[in-house]
Design a protein around this motif. Sequence first.
Motif, PDB file in Angstrom:
ATOM      1  N   THR A  72       6.178  21.609 107.571  1.00  0.00           N
ATOM      2  CA  THR A  72       5.788  22.755 108.396  1.00  0.00           C
ATOM      3  C   THR A  72       6.989  23.649 108.679  1.00  0.00           C
ATOM      4  N   ALA A  73       6.808  24.950 108.509  1.00  0.00           N
ATOM      5  CA  ALA A  73       7.825  25.932 108.894  1.00  0.00           C
ATOM      6  C   ALA A  73       7.550  26.345 110.339  1.00  0.00           C
ATOM      7  N   TRP A  74       8.512  26.076 111.234  1.00  0.00           N
ATOM      8  CA  TRP A  74       8.350  26.334 112.662  1.00  0.00           C
ATOM      9  C   TRP A  74       9.034  27.646 113.031  1.00  0.00           C
ATOM     10  N   ASP A  75       8.260  28.551 113.603  1.00  0.00           N
ATOM     11  CA  ASP A  75       8.771  29.838 114.108  1.00  0.00           C
ATOM     12  C   ASP A  75       8.611  29.794 115.622  1.00  0.00           C
ATOM     13  N   VAL A  76       9.700  29.501 116.323  1.00  0.00           N
ATOM     14  CA  VAL A  76       9.628  29.215 117.763  1.00  0.00           C
ATOM     15  C   VAL A  76      10.625  30.100 118.513  1.00  0.00           C
ATOM     16  N   GLN A  77      10.163  30.694 119.611  1.00  0.00           N
ATOM     17  CA  GLN A  77      11.036  31.470 120.484  1.00  0.00           C
ATOM     18  C   GLN A  77      10.689  31.173 121.942  1.00  0.00           C
ATOM     19  N   GLY A  78      11.720  31.139 122.797  1.00  0.00           N
ATOM     20  CA  GLY A  78      11.500  31.051 124.241  1.00  0.00           C
ATOM     21  C   GLY A  78      11.704  29.690 124.854  1.00  0.00           C
ATOM     22  N   VAL A  79      12.186  28.702 124.077  1.00  0.00           N
ATOM     23  CA  VAL A  79      12.362  27.358 124.644  1.00  0.00           C
ATOM     24  C   VAL A  79      13.784  27.137 125.165  1.00  0.00           C
ATOM     25  N   THR A  91       0.638  26.889 130.703  1.00  0.00           N
ATOM     26  CA  THR A  91      -0.663  27.334 130.196  1.00  0.00           C
ATOM     27  C   THR A  91      -0.520  27.627 128.709  1.00  0.00           C
ATOM     28  N   CYS A  92      -1.631  27.534 127.985  1.00  0.00           N
ATOM     29  CA  CYS A  92      -1.577  27.756 126.539  1.00  0.00           C
ATOM     30  C   CYS A  92      -2.970  28.086 126.025  1.00  0.00           C
ATOM     31  N   GLN A 220       9.158  25.940 139.199  1.00  0.00           N
ATOM     32  CA  GLN A 220      10.235  26.878 138.914  1.00  0.00           C
ATOM     33  C   GLN A 220       9.690  28.112 138.201  1.00  0.00           C
ATOM     34  N   ALA A 221       8.682  27.903 137.347  1.00  0.00           N
ATOM     35  CA  ALA A 221       8.114  29.024 136.594  1.00  0.00           C
ATOM     36  C   ALA A 221       6.764  28.599 136.026  1.00  0.00           C
ATOM     37  N   ILE A 222       6.009  29.591 135.601  1.00  0.00           N
ATOM     38  CA  ILE A 222       4.814  29.349 134.795  1.00  0.00           C
ATOM     39  C   ILE A 222       5.219  29.568 133.348  1.00  0.00           C
ATOM     40  N   LEU A 223       5.061  28.549 132.517  1.00  0.00           N
ATOM     41  CA  LEU A 223       5.372  28.689 131.096  1.00  0.00           C
ATOM     42  C   LEU A 223       4.091  29.088 130.361  1.00  0.00           C
ATOM     43  N   ARG A 250       5.377  31.028 120.882  1.00  0.00           N
ATOM     44  CA  ARG A 250       6.148  31.852 121.801  1.00  0.00           C
ATOM     45  C   ARG A 250       5.975  31.288 123.211  1.00  0.00           C
ATOM     46  N   VAL A 251       7.102  31.080 123.896  1.00  0.00           N
ATOM     47  CA  VAL A 251       7.093  30.549 125.259  1.00  0.00           C
ATOM     48  C   VAL A 251       7.716  31.594 126.171  1.00  0.00           C
ATOM     49  N   GLN A 252       6.968  31.999 127.168  1.00  0.00           N
ATOM     50  CA  GLN A 252       7.461  32.996 128.128  1.00  0.00           C
ATOM     51  C   GLN A 252       7.445  32.390 129.526  1.00  0.00           C
TER      52      GLN A 252
END
Length: 300
Positions: A72-79, A91-92, A220-223, A250-252
């Motif tokens: 699998t090619a993982w494209d991940v941002q925000g962690v 939430t997701c 601390q936050a809502i992810l 994407r994780v915000q």
Amino acid sequence: MEVLRPWLTGGVASILLVLNALFWVPLLLCFAVLRLLVPVAGWRRLLAPVLVFIAESWIRCNSGWMALTQRTAWDVQGVEGLDRQNWYMVTCNHQSWVDILVLQHLLTGRIPLLKFFLKQQLIWVPVMGLAWWALEFPFMRRHSEAYLKAHPEMRGKDQETTRKACAKFSLHPTSVMNFLEGTRFSERKRLQQQSPFTHLLKPKAGGLALALNAMGDKFQAILDVTIVYPDGVPTFWGFLCGRLRRVSVRVQALPVPQALAHCDYAGEAADRAEFQAWVHQMWQDKDALITQLLARHRSA
């Protein structure tokens, strides 16, 4: 041979998945029984990190066989910059059982162990039901409005379960996971709901409101996590067979809206409308992000 390769991959992945569960779940149950036999708060606090360590070791071993059997090619941002010593509301969007493995693979070690709110029927899933019980995942009884009218004494039971779960979660760092759609997305469900979104079902804000009301000062936050499968949503068997070629995540980290966290969602219509409007905007942003990610992959 090329025709057989996915089936061989799926067979090997399935065996590793089962063996991994059969190794770690009995360990979980041993310590869960010890916790049950000695119902003392100090003893429970002592055992909690042991149970978390076992669960996270199980998840890391899942990531291990995934690396061995998947390409699998993982494209991940925000962690980046997450803190495993703090509390998060997660939430997701929800499309497949594969979502859970994706979330665990990416977030384990970065934030505290994810705790899911599960349907009551899932406690009967072989092996896994016992594991979820050992980890104190809350089991919810979701009743139709018709059932609640016939059995008004059941109204509010899920809210009480949520409050009790949040009381336990507040004792040590926890990530509370909530799939706001309540079920896996499909185009058929979207049309039945007349959802205003292209890639999402209507969000159910009540559970999120209750969790924020109970623990808003802890989080601390809502992810806000968005998962996109550019080549189509995989079935679990398809995933095991190595057909998940690409996944974008994407994780915000969103600030906890303190005014809404302390609102009276159940009792005040104005508070409920304001909270639902906030969730609706979050869902609109997520829908637009999914459209953007899919378009980017199509043009690549």
